[in-house]
Enzyme design. Structure first.
Site, PDB file in Angstrom:
ATOM      1  CG  HIS A 112      -2.162   1.184   1.141  1.00 43.83           C
ATOM      2  ND1 HIS A 112      -2.678   1.171   0.630  1.00 43.83           N
ATOM      3  CD2 HIS A 112      -1.629   2.280   1.794  1.00 43.83           C
ATOM      4  CE1 HIS A 112      -3.434   2.678   0.585  1.00 43.83           C
ATOM      5  NE2 HIS A 112      -2.879   3.281   1.768  1.00 43.83           N
ATOM      6  CB  ALA A 144      -6.450  -9.017   9.215  1.00 40.04           C
ATOM      7  CD  GLU A 146      -9.761  -1.904  10.211  1.00 38.08           C
ATOM      8  OE1 GLU A 146      -9.139  -0.483  10.447  1.00 38.08           O
ATOM      9  OE2 GLU A 146      -9.178  -2.452  11.749  1.00 38.08           O
TER      10      GLU A 146
HETATM   11  C1  GRF Z   1       1.081   0.346  -6.186  1.00 36.75           C
HETATM   12  O1  GRF Z   1       1.138   2.019  -5.600  1.00 36.75           O
HETATM   13  C2  GRF Z   1       0.554  -0.161  -4.969  1.00 36.75           C
HETATM   14  O2  GRF Z   1       1.250   0.363  -4.012  1.00 36.75           O
HETATM   15  C3  GRF Z   1      -0.845  -0.147  -5.445  1.00 36.75           C
HETATM   16  O3  GRF Z   1      -1.779  -0.064  -6.485  1.00 36.75           O
HETATM   17  C4  GRF Z   1       0.114   0.027  -7.365  1.00 36.75           C
HETATM   18  C5  GRF Z   1       0.043  -0.761  -8.084  1.00 36.75           C
HETATM   19  O4  GRF Z   1       1.144  -0.729  -9.119  1.00 36.75           O
HETATM   20  N1  GRF Z   1      -1.699  -0.888  -3.861  1.00 36.75           N
HETATM   21  P1  GRF Z   1       1.769  -1.798 -10.074  1.00 36.75           P
HETATM   22  O5  GRF Z   1       0.143  -2.439 -10.831  1.00 36.75           O
HETATM   23  O6  GRF Z   1       2.445  -2.474  -9.505  1.00 36.75           O
HETATM   24  O7  GRF Z   1       2.298  -0.832 -10.822  1.00 36.75           O
END
Ligand code: GRF
Length: 205
Positions: A112, A144, A146
């Site tokens: 994330h 998880a 949440e």
């Molecule tokens: C990344 O910023 C990730 O943190 C988020 O979605 C984006 C995905 O990028 N969950 P990619 O598809 O791996 O280039």
């Protein structure tokens, strides 16, 4: 030598995190095999990246299922059919239900683009800029119930610069995502992650 960790990756889009995992498997930094990539979107660029590495891809369209649970059941079948030990959500833009969470408790990781628990949900980098934080970053955590919560495995901090835009900040955070996600996977493959309550303990090498 311990048997190779079998990874399944769920994607929805661009797939740069997937690409980094595949590169690190190939260059020997990550002792694992990616045996299947599943997307909820036919148009995900990540699918071509997987195919270029000869990895089986599956598109499962949520619209053809009556509920999220049934849809996640189909994903679970695909993962099990490929003997997946660890699931990675790499830009997977769907909330996962208890069907997957329970089957892969502490065996499913998400990346994330914020320093959780700050800024869960969509547009985390924009949220960080709007909030005026001086330090942004990214987090790898076990999934998880949440959304964007769950035991934190690794984080990387990225200073916000005075003239950052959502694009410029996102690009610098992404560089760090590409560092910490494969690192977390390698720690897992070495058996060094232990979930204790909300925390993840990392054993010494
Ligand atoms: C990344 O910023 C990730 O943190 C988020 O979605 C984006 C995905 O990028 N969950 P990619 O598809 O791996 O280039």
């Amino acid at each position: 030598m311990t048997p190779k960790l079998i990874i399944g990756v769920l994607v929805s889009g661009r797939g740069t995190n997937l690409q980094q995992i595949l590169d690190d498997v190939e260059n020997g930094k990550l002792h694992a095999s990616v045996l299947v990539v599943v997307s909820n979107r036919e148009s995900a660029q990540a699918l071509a990246k997987a195919k270029a590495h000869g990895i089986p891809t599956i598109v499962i369209d949520p619209k053809t299922y009556a509920s999220t649970e049934e849809y996640d059941g189909a994903i679970l079948d695909a993962l099990k059919n490929h003997g997946v030990d660890l699931v990675v959500l790499a830009g997977y833009m769907k909330v996962v239900s208890s069907v997957l969470i329970e089957a892969y408790r502490n065996r499913m990781m998400n990346i994330h683009p914020s320093l959780l628990p700050a800024f869960p949900g969509l547009h985390a980098q924009r949220q960080a800029l709007e909030c005026g934080v001086k330090m942004a970053g990214c987090t790898v955590h076990f999934v998880a119930e949440e959304v964007d919560a769950g035991p934190i495995i690794l984080q990387a901090a990225v200073p916000v610069e005075e003239h950052d835009t959502e694009e410029s900040l996102s690009a610098r955070i992404l560089e760090q995502e590409h560092q910490i996600l494969p690192k977390a996977l390698q720690l897992y493959s070495e058996g060094r992650l232990k979930v204790v309550g909300r925390r993840v303990e990392i054993a010494d090498a």
